[in-house]
Structure formats: structure tokens, C-alpha cells
Design an enzyme around this catalytic site. Structure first.
Site, PDB file in Angstrom:
ATOM      1  N   TYR A 216     -23.002 -28.515 106.068  1.00  0.00           N
ATOM      2  CA  TYR A 216     -23.176 -29.485 107.148  1.00  0.00           C
ATOM      3  C   TYR A 216     -22.393 -30.759 106.814  1.00  0.00           C
ATOM      4  O   TYR A 216     -22.479 -31.284 105.699  1.00  0.00           O
ATOM      5  CB  TYR A 216     -24.658 -29.831 107.325  1.00  0.00           C
ATOM      6  CG  TYR A 216     -24.865 -30.998 108.269  1.00  0.00           C
ATOM      7  CD1 TYR A 216     -24.985 -30.784 109.633  1.00  0.00           C
ATOM      8  CD2 TYR A 216     -24.885 -32.315 107.798  1.00  0.00           C
ATOM      9  CE1 TYR A 216     -25.133 -31.848 110.507  1.00  0.00           C
ATOM     10  CE2 TYR A 216     -25.025 -33.388 108.663  1.00  0.00           C
ATOM     11  CZ  TYR A 216     -25.147 -33.143 110.017  1.00  0.00           C
ATOM     12  OH  TYR A 216     -25.278 -34.198 110.881  1.00  0.00           O
TER      13      TYR A 216
ATOM     14  N   GLU B 150     -19.971 -34.278 114.247  1.00  0.00           N
ATOM     15  CA  GLU B 150     -20.710 -33.306 113.443  1.00  0.00           C
ATOM     16  C   GLU B 150     -19.927 -32.013 113.320  1.00  0.00           C
ATOM     17  O   GLU B 150     -19.385 -31.524 114.308  1.00  0.00           O
ATOM     18  CB  GLU B 150     -22.053 -32.990 114.119  1.00  0.00           C
ATOM     19  CG  GLU B 150     -23.240 -33.506 113.356  1.00  0.00           C
ATOM     20  CD  GLU B 150     -24.549 -33.076 114.011  1.00  0.00           C
ATOM     21  OE1 GLU B 150     -25.578 -33.464 113.480  1.00  0.00           O
ATOM     22  OE2 GLU B 150     -24.550 -32.368 115.033  1.00  0.00           O
TER      23      GLU B 150
END
Ligand code: GDP
Ligand code: MN
Length: 389
Positions: free
Chosen positions: A109, A197
Site C-alpha cells: 500500500y 493512493e
């Protein structure tokens, strides 16, 4: 402003952030053409909606041949996709990203957000990326590392290295991730993002790839980026919010029964609290702002009147830069152009209040006047009771 994954990946390519090979398709023919260009199965089909959680909602499908691709594309296009992030109403799927399916070794992530409490952009990363990142963040926050980016000097290479080398063991891959992080920061800054993101950043035999891409932009900076502003897909947003943005009204749809038209964001928030405390629920936040024109007031009223959830309308104005006569003129014009069927409570004070009251009195509008906040909330609640009994 939100954009789709396929658009975010186009921007990634401009900034040398590696993405899988693929293209967006809006019909079966286009999907088949993209599949032919890529020339190898399996492929991934990704529903393009302004929400995440697609993996859990059935919006990400891996297909192993043409037949499966045809079946999946046909089922996906035109469907309404509900994921843990869309709410029960879901989002319409008008486009599918068709991509080569990579062999994933690990999912990482990576995120950048504007951290208001720290007054900076913060870089976040976790070696436990993928679809469960929310659970990881909630249950084992120590697995999410973060790096505060000083706005004066920007993201320094040592910071990118520190994060990258803590994510993976291979120095070669870590160097690649470090470069990717610096590129993402450059994109974030230059394009005025509010959020970026990559989840997952996939580690494969060929190195790291942004498998998913999410970018949000600061609306107030969009005038600097007409090419990005043009990417807005209004089909993904609440129609009333799209309409409001056309008239530069600060409008957010809520799900109560009291439509509110207020000037000033602080006053608007106070009114929402007050409605709640009096036992009712606001149907929206609407700050018409100090510079509101007659046209903007009229359009604001049109939006409130076209919301089927609105049962009572409260107009609460403290005339300062927005003069009460301008407000009243907007309401009078609204009354001429479309039916205002919900009962109306109006509180007016401030600049040109007498002229405003005179315009309202001659407008033919049917309304109840309120004095101050508590009185306004009480009158709204009383009207609601009368309607429901
Ligand atoms: P989101 O659920 O809306 O965030 O959609 P993502 O793009 O993150 O995809 C969800 C999951 O699908 C990822 O975490 C991967 O596990 C899987 N996935 C997506 N693309 C690929 C791919 O190319 N190959 C493989 N094997 N899995 C993929
Ligand atoms: Mn994702």
C-alpha cells in the site's frame, strides 16, 4: 474532484510510474480490440466507478479467454455496482479498464494525503497492502508507516529510501519503489492533488507496478488544470451536486427532510446542528456564499425544490456582503419560475433587510418568518409535525 482509475493511470504514465498495459473500453467491440492489442490472456476487467472496494463488490474480474471476456464485459457494462464504499445506491458502470493480468508476488500500500493537523502532505505505506488495508490500519496500525513531508523542502530522497527499503528486502526493487515514490510526490504537487493512493502496488518478477490508482484533486486549484477538470465524469456524482457546482454553490446532499439555504459556511453548519438538536434532520448543506447573485439564489432554490426528500425549507440569511434584497429578489424570481410546494421558513437580518422584506411581501410567496436560530428551528420542526400528522 475524483477521477477514474484509467485516467489516473494515464497521469501516472506521464510521471514515469509503471502501470500494467491496458486501455479503457466503453463497449464490447472496444474491449475486444484492447484484448487483441494486448494479445495475451489472462486479462483483468476493472469496472470504472468513483469508489473503491471493487474487488470485494465483484467489479474486478480475471478472464482467461475471449468467451469469458465477452460474458463478463456484457454483464458489467451498464450494471450498477455496489461495493463497501458506494453505499446501497451503488454506481453505474459505463467503462471498463481492460488490462494485462500480472503475476503478483506481493501487494503493497502507498498513499499520500494532506494531513491538516500536521499542515503537510504525509506519505503512508504498508507492506500489507491489498483489499484488507482498512482492517490492517485498524487492527495493527504499527504496520502502516508514515513520513511527514516538510512543505518547505519537499519530499527528500532519503525519506523515499527509508520507506521503500522498509517495504521490501530486494535492494533493486526498493530503489525502484523509491524512485516511484518521488515521482508520485511530484505528480501530487504539480497537479494539486488532495489524495493519491496506489493499492496495491504489486511486486512482480518484472518489478513494481501500480495495479490500482486513485487520485483526488483540490477543486479550488482545478482552474490551473483544465485538462484534469475535463476528466470529471458527472455520471458518477449525485445529480443535484453536479447541478450545484455549475452555479458555484457549495452544496452537499444529505438525507434528512429539511432543505436549508444559508449564507456562510459557518452559519450553515450551525444551522445544521440546530436542526438536529431540535429533533429534525437536514436534507443538505447549502452555503450560497457572500458573492451570491440573484441567479445563484434562484438556482439554489431550484435544487432544494427538486429534491424529493425535502419536506420543509429553511432560509437563514445574515445579510452582509450578500444583501437581503438580492436574496429576496432571487426567491421572488424562483417563485415565478417554478412551484415551491414545501412550506418555507425565512429568517432575514442585516444589510438592506427592509428592502428585502418588502420584496418578499410583494412576491406572492407563502412563508413563515422566524426570529433567530432557536425560533427558526422550532418553527421548522412544528411544520414537519403538522405535515406528518
Ligand atoms: P479496488 O478493490 O477497487 O481497490 O480494486 P483494485 O484495483 O485494488 O483490485 C482489487 C484486487 O484485485 C487487487 O488487490 C488484486 O488482488 C486483484 N487484481 C487486480 N488486478 C490484478 C492483476 O492484474 N492480476 C491479479 N492476479 N490480481 C489483480
Ligand atoms: Mn485498490
Amino acid at each position: 474532484m475524483k477521477i477514474h482509475e484509467y485516467q489516473a493511470k494515464e497521469l501516472f504514465r506521464r510521471y514515469n510510474i509503471p502501470t500494467p498495459q491496458g486501455k479503457v473500453a466503453r463497449g464490447l467491440d472496444e474491449a475486444l480490440k484492447v484484448a487483441e492489442e494486448i494479445g495475451i490472456f489472462p486479462l483483468v476487467l476493472k469496472a470504472q466507478i468513483h469508489a473503491g472496494g471493487r474487488g470485494q463488490g465483484g467489479g474486478i474480474r480475471i478472464v482467461k479467454d475471449i468467451d469469458e471476456l465477452k460474458t463478463c464485459v456484457t454483464a458489467m457494462l451498464g450494471s450498477n455496482l455496489i461495493t463497501p464504499q458506494t453505499g446501497p445506491e451503488g454506481r453505474p458502470v459505463h467503462a471498463i479498464l481492460v488490462e494485462e493480468a500480472l503475476k503478483i508476488q506481493r501487494e503493497i500500500y502507498l498513499g499520500m494525503v494532506i494531513d491538516r493537523s500536521q499542515e503537510c502532505i504525509t506519505l503512508m505505506a504498508s507492506s500489507e497492502g491489498g483489499m484488507d488495508i482498512e482492517r490492517v490500519a485498524a487492527e495493527s496500525p504499527e504496520k502502516v508507516i508514515s513520513e511527514r513531508i516538510d512543505p518547505g523542502v519537499g519530499l527528500r530522497p532519503f525519506q523515499a529510501n527509508r520507506v521503500a527499503f522498509s517495504l521490501v528486502n530486494s535492494p533493486m526493487v526498493a530503489r525502484q519503489i523509491s524512485a516511484l515514490i518521488l515521482n508520485l510526490y511530484r505528480l501530487f504537487n504539480e497537479l494539486d492533488c488532495s489524495l493519491a493512493e496506489i493499492n496495491p502496488l504489486a511486486i512482480t518478477e518484472q518489478g513494481a507496478f501500480a495495479l490500482d490508482a486513485k487520485l483526488n484533486f483540490d477543486d479550488n486549484a482545478l482552474f490551473r488544470h483544465p485538462d484534469i477538470a475535463a476528466m470529471w465524469d458527472t455520471a458518477q456524482e449525485s445529480p443535484l451536486e453536479v447541478e450545484a457546482s455549475r452555479y458555484r454553490l457549495n452544496y452537499i446532499k444529505l438525507h434528512g427532510e429539511v432543505g436549508c439555504l444559508v449564507n456562510g459556511a459557518g452559519l450553515a453548519m450551525a444551522i445544521l446542528d440546530l436542526i438536529k438538536m431540535a429533533g429534525a434532520n437536514p436534507a443538505n448543506f447549502l452555503d450560497v456564499g457572500g458573492g451570491a447573485t440573484v441567479e445563484m439564489i434562484k438556482q439554489g432554490m431550484r435544487i432544494l425544490c427538486s429534491d424529493p426528500e425535502v419536506k420543509v425549507i429553511l432560509i437563514y440569511i445574515f445579510g452582509g456582503i450578500l444583501r437581503c434584497d438580492t436574496l429576496a429578489e432571487g426567491l421572488a424570481q424562483a417563485a415565478k419560475e417554478f412551484p415551491i410546494t414545501s412550506p418555507l421558513v425565512i429568517r432575514l437580518e442585516g444589510t438592506n433587510v427592509e428592502q428585502g422584506r418588502a420584496i418578499l411581501a410583494n412576491s406572492g410567496l407563502c412563508y413563515i418568518e422566524a426570529k433567530g436560530m432557536t425560533d427558526a428551528a422550532a418553527k421548522v420542526v412544528e411544520l414537519l409535525h403538522n405535515i406528518s400528522s
